[in-house]
Each structure stands twice: as C-alpha cells, then as structure tokens.
Design an enzyme around this catalytic site. Structure first.
Site, mmCIF file in Angstrom:
data_model
loop_
_atom_site.group_PDB
_atom_site.id
_atom_site.type_symbol
_atom_site.label_atom_id
_atom_site.label_comp_id
_atom_site.label_asym_id
_atom_site.label_seq_id
_atom_site.Cartn_x
_atom_site.Cartn_y
_atom_site.Cartn_z
ATOM 1 C CB CYS A 1 108.855 -17.507 6.740
ATOM 2 S SG CYS A 1 107.770 -16.133 7.227
ATOM 3 N N GLY B 1 103.177 -29.165 15.597
ATOM 4 C CA GLY B 1 101.845 -29.047 14.994
ATOM 5 C C GLY B 1 100.814 -29.767 15.829
ATOM 6 C CG MET C 1 103.658 -13.739 13.903
ATOM 7 S SD MET C 1 102.386 -12.899 14.832
ATOM 8 C CE MET C 1 103.398 -12.074 16.057
ATOM 9 C CE LYS D 1 108.829 -24.989 12.276
ATOM 10 N NZ LYS D 1 108.841 -24.069 13.406
ATOM 11 C CG ASN E 1 101.484 -16.751 12.457
ATOM 12 O OD1 ASN E 1 102.367 -16.058 11.938
ATOM 13 N ND2 ASN E 1 101.499 -18.076 12.433
ATOM 14 N N GLY F 1 103.693 -24.357 19.724
ATOM 15 C CA GLY F 1 103.498 -22.985 19.268
ATOM 16 C C GLY F 1 102.209 -22.384 19.806
ATOM 17 N N GLY G 1 98.066 -25.205 15.508
ATOM 18 C CA GLY G 1 97.173 -25.782 16.518
ATOM 19 C C GLY G 1 96.549 -27.098 16.088
ATOM 20 C CE LYS H 1 109.531 -14.309 14.269
ATOM 21 N NZ LYS H 1 108.321 -15.044 13.810
#
Ligand code: DHB
Length: 308
Positions: free
Chosen positions: A127, A246, A70, A161, A68, A268, A218, A44
């Site tokens: 993020c 992805g 999170m 990333k 999400n 993911g 997704g 993570k």
C-alpha cells in the site's frame, strides 16, 4: 470459450476478478461482485480498526489511467470475517486481502481471517498511501520476517500482492525471499506508488492526500505490470501461479498478461470507471481474442510469450 482457471488448487469460473480496492469495501459492493460476472470476490485490504481513509478528492481518473490515495478505507477485519462465510453463497472464490500499519496488525487480521475460511488470502505488502508508512515490499528483510510469521497462521493458500519493481536485482531479491516461505501465488502489481498528476489549468495537484502524490493505475502502468509478471514467471520457471494486475481495459490486455505468465487478472481502474459490466465486456472480448488466436483455454496460452 472456457475462461476458467485454477490457482493454488482453487478453481475460478473465469480468470477475471476485481483488484483489491476496486468496488469491494462494503457488504453491498461485495455482494454486487458476487452477482456480477466477476470470477471471484476480492475484498478491500483490511486493517484491525475500521478506517474512513484519507480526505478527498482521493481518486481521479484521466485518459490513460488513474491516481489514488484512498488511505485504506475499510470496515475492519471483524466485519469482513463475518461477511466472508456469507459471500460463499455466490459459488465463486472469495479472496481476502489483508493489510496493516504494523506487523502486529497483519498477524491479528490473519488469525481472524483464517477462521473465516476464504478460498485464498492475498497479503498486501504494497500500500503506497499511508503517510509515514513505506511499502513493506520494498524492504526485503521486513517482508521476509512478516511472511515467515504469517505462513504459520494460514492453512488456506497465502498469496502476496507486491509493488512494482523496476530493476531485475529487485525481482531476484524478492524471489529469494519468496522461495523460503510458503507462498502459493503472486498478485502483480499493486499501483505504481507516489506518482503526481498536475492540472495545468488550475495549477494544482488533483488529489488531496500527501500533497497530491498517489498510486497510479490503468493503461499507463501496463508495461510495468507485464514486466513484473514476466520477470517472476521466469524466476519461478512457470511454477508459481500469478494474478496479473495493471492496465487491463480490454480482452487483448488480458491476453497480454496471460502470455507473460498470468493465470488470471485483476481489474481496478477500469472497474471503478466503467462499473461491473466491464466484466461482461472484457469476458466477451477475451473469448474473441483466444478464438481468433486459436487458443482453446486460458491455460493454453499462459506464459507463451515469444522472445526475439
Ligand atoms: C490503498 C491503495 C493501495 O494501492 C493498496 O495496496 C492498499 C490501499 C489505499 O490507499 O486504500
């Protein structure tokens, strides 16, 4: 079928791994990845302090994808720095994802993680879920400054990333930043930030943080992910290793990422929804696809997408 791959000199037993954030926060989750068929253990994204993250509900999947927010729940980098040497017993690469709410956070985490010696570091510039904190990867100058500082800290290969970009101008601008720093690989893409999913029945949003806005993952983001893999593959003339992320649900989805130029993929939403046996299933499906297509390895089809 040999599904192994090499990124920045590090060999992965298979080209399938978890995406940072999926099933990789706690020691138990990281060890379960070690015992699974995952080709690597990705942590993570870590911050200096342990974080509980945002209030729930904060992850919801639906046909075609997930949303999400999170809010970076994680154990804090000291805990991961201690865990990383222990995770090496699983004999697969350990990838540490480093994040932060400020440049100083990244630098602090980077220094501790460099000493813990994971195989690779993935710097998370994308993020989308911290209220009031924009994604660094959309600010080219801030990205440049941060990466210049981080490259002097790491001796282990540093990857980045990135968030999805939706215009070639932005792919080119980020490529120009990356050309000038010591970046060894790219992970493309992070979730598509600040989507909104509505439940028409209850007339509500489906996740609590940020008024329901969150990162999308997704199948619904696969074309955006493939486009970003392809764009950066071309901009670096196939010389920059890329981990595609992805929309990986099936072996065919992996094959599409490889054709676009990925050397490996991260999973993911599918992992969160299906559990770790997704690795076994997708590995088998990918072997079948490559066999049927007459490719003997991951390397053999990498970047081979044809244009019309
Ligand atoms: C979170 C989500 C992300 O997409 C990311 O890159 C980092 C953190 C999160 O909300 O925890």
């Amino acid at each position: 079928m040999n599904l192994s791959t090499t990124i920045a000199g590090v060999t992965f037993p298979t080209c399938l791994m978890n995406a940072a954030g999926a099933c990789c926060v706690t020691q138990e989750e990281l060890e379960a990845l070690g015992e699974s068929h995952a080709g690597a253990i990705v942590t993570k994204s870590m911050t200096p302090q342990p974080r509980e993250g945002n209030p729930g509900p904060r992850y919801v999947s639906f046909p075609g994808g997930s949303i999400n927010s999170m809010g970076l729940p994680n154990l804090g980098y000291p805990a991961y720095a201690k865990l990383i040497p222990e995770l090496r017993r699983f004999k697969k690469p350990v990838v540490a994802s480093v994040a932060g709410l400020s440049p100083q956070d990244f630098i602090e985490a980077a220094k501790a993680i460099e000493l813990a010696k994971p195989d690779l570091v993935e710097v998370n510039l994308s993020c989308p879920n911290i209220p009031g904190k924009p994604q660094i990867g959309y600010d080219m100058e801030a990205s440049r400054q941060l990466l210049l500082e981080l490259q002097d800290i790491f001796t282990i290969p540093m990857g980045v990333k990135l968030p999805p970009y939706f215009d070639p101008i932005h792919h080119e601008a980020m490529a120009r930043v990356l050309e000038k720093v010591k970046v060894s690989f790219l992970s493309l893409i992070n979730s598509v930030g600040n989507g909104l999913v509505v439940d028409p029945e209850s007339e509500t949003v489906v996740i609590k943080p940020k008024g329901g806005f969150g990162g999308m993952g997704g199948t619904i983001i696969k074309p955006v992910a493939l486009a970003n893999v392809r764009a950066f593959w071309k901009l670096f003339q196939g010389q920059m290793p890329i981990i595609g992320t992805g929309g990986v649900v099936t072996g065919t989805d992996v094959f599409e990422h490889l054709l676009c130029g990925a050397s490996a993929v991260q999973i993911g939403t599918t992992l969160v929804d299906e559990g770790l046996t997704a690795f076994d299933r997708i590995e088998k499906e990918l072997s079948e696809v490559l066999n049927k297509k007459g490719y003997a390895s991951v390397e053999a089809c990498r970047g081979k997408l044809k244009e019309l």
